[in-house]
Design a protein around this motif. Structure first.
Motif, short mmCIF file in Angstrom:
data_model
loop_
_atom_site.label_atom_id
_atom_site.label_comp_id
_atom_site.label_asym_id
_atom_site.label_seq_id
_atom_site.Cartn_x
_atom_site.Cartn_y
_atom_site.Cartn_z
N GLU A 22 6.94 28.10 -32.01
CA GLU A 22 6.67 29.27 -31.17
C GLU A 22 5.75 30.21 -31.94
N ASP A 23 4.60 30.51 -31.34
CA ASP A 23 3.63 31.45 -31.92
C ASP A 23 3.84 32.79 -31.23
N LEU A 31 -3.68 28.77 -37.48
CA LEU A 31 -2.39 28.18 -37.77
C LEU A 31 -2.54 26.66 -37.84
N VAL A 58 6.35 31.69 -35.67
CA VAL A 58 5.33 32.40 -36.45
C VAL A 58 5.25 33.82 -35.90
N ALA A 104 2.84 35.19 -40.59
CA ALA A 104 1.45 34.74 -40.75
C ALA A 104 0.60 35.65 -41.64
#
Length: 169
Positions: A22-23, A31, A58, A104
Motif C-alpha cells: 500500500e502506497d 518506489l 509506504v 519513504a
C-alpha cells in the motif's frame, strides 16, 4: 528438466508468502516494483516459516513520525517499523502475520547519505523488517551480531553489498 524443477521450487516459495503493498504517499516518489519487494521478503523468510501474510505500507514523514511516537515512544520518523502479530513467536498451524511500514522520505535521505542506491537500501530494510517479524532483534550485542550477519548473507545472495561494511573495522 532443470527449468521445470526450478519453476516448481519458485512456485512453492511464492505460495509461502502472501504480500500486499500500500502506497500512502501524497506526492509521487520513486518506489521499488512489486516483484522486487516480493523477492526481498521471500529471501528473508526463514525455513521454519511455512506461510506468511505480510502487508507493506509506504508512508510520508508525518505518518512515520506519528506511528513511531505512538508505538515506540520515539518522536521522530524512522526508516522501517515492524508490527508482528504474536511478536514474532510462531503459533502452530498459523501463518506469520505482520506489517512493515516504510517511511519513504527517511529511506531516500538515508540512501543518499550512505551513498547507496534506493533499491539497495529498500532491500536491506525489507530484509531487516522481515527478520524482526520472525522474532529477530538487535537490542543486545549478541542479537545484533546474529541479525546483522544474517542480513548480510541474505543481501549477498540477492546481489547487494554488505550494508554494515562501513561500520566494520
Amino acid at each position: 528438466m532443470k527449468t521445470a524443477k526450478r519453476n516448481q521450487v519458485l512456485q512453492r516459495l511464492a505460495a509461502r508468502l502472501d504480500l500486499t503493498l500500500e502506497d500512502r504517499l501524497e506526492a509521487e516518489q520513486a518506489l521499488p516494483e512489486g516483484k522486487q519487494w516480493r523477492r526481498w521478503c521471500q529471501a528473508a523468510l526463514q525455513r521454519d516459516v511455512h506461510k506468511a501474510q505480510i502487508s507493506l505500507v509506504v508512508v510520508d514523514e508525518a505518518e512515520g513520525r506519528a506511528l513511531n511516537r505512538d508505538y515506540r515512544g520515539k518522536d521522530y520518523a524512522t526508516n522501517v517499523l515492524s508490527f508482528a502479530l504474536n511478536e514474532g513467536d510462531s503459533v502452530a498451524g498459523m501463518p506469520l502475520f505482520g506489517d512493515l511500514v516504510f517511511c519513504a522520505p527517511v529511506v531516500a535521505r538515508e540512501a543518499a547519505e550512505q551513498g547507496k542506491s534506493l533499491d539497495a537500501h529498500y532491500a536491506h530494510l525489507a530484509v531487516h523488517g522481515m527478520l524482526h517479524l520472525q522474532g529477530f532483534d538487535h537490542e543486545a550485542d549478541d542479537e545484533a551480531e546474529t541479525m546483522e550477519a544474517l542480513e548480510t548473507v541474505i543481501l549477498g545472495k540477492l546481489g547487494y553489498a554488505d550494508p554494515y561494511a562501513a561500520e566494520k573495522p
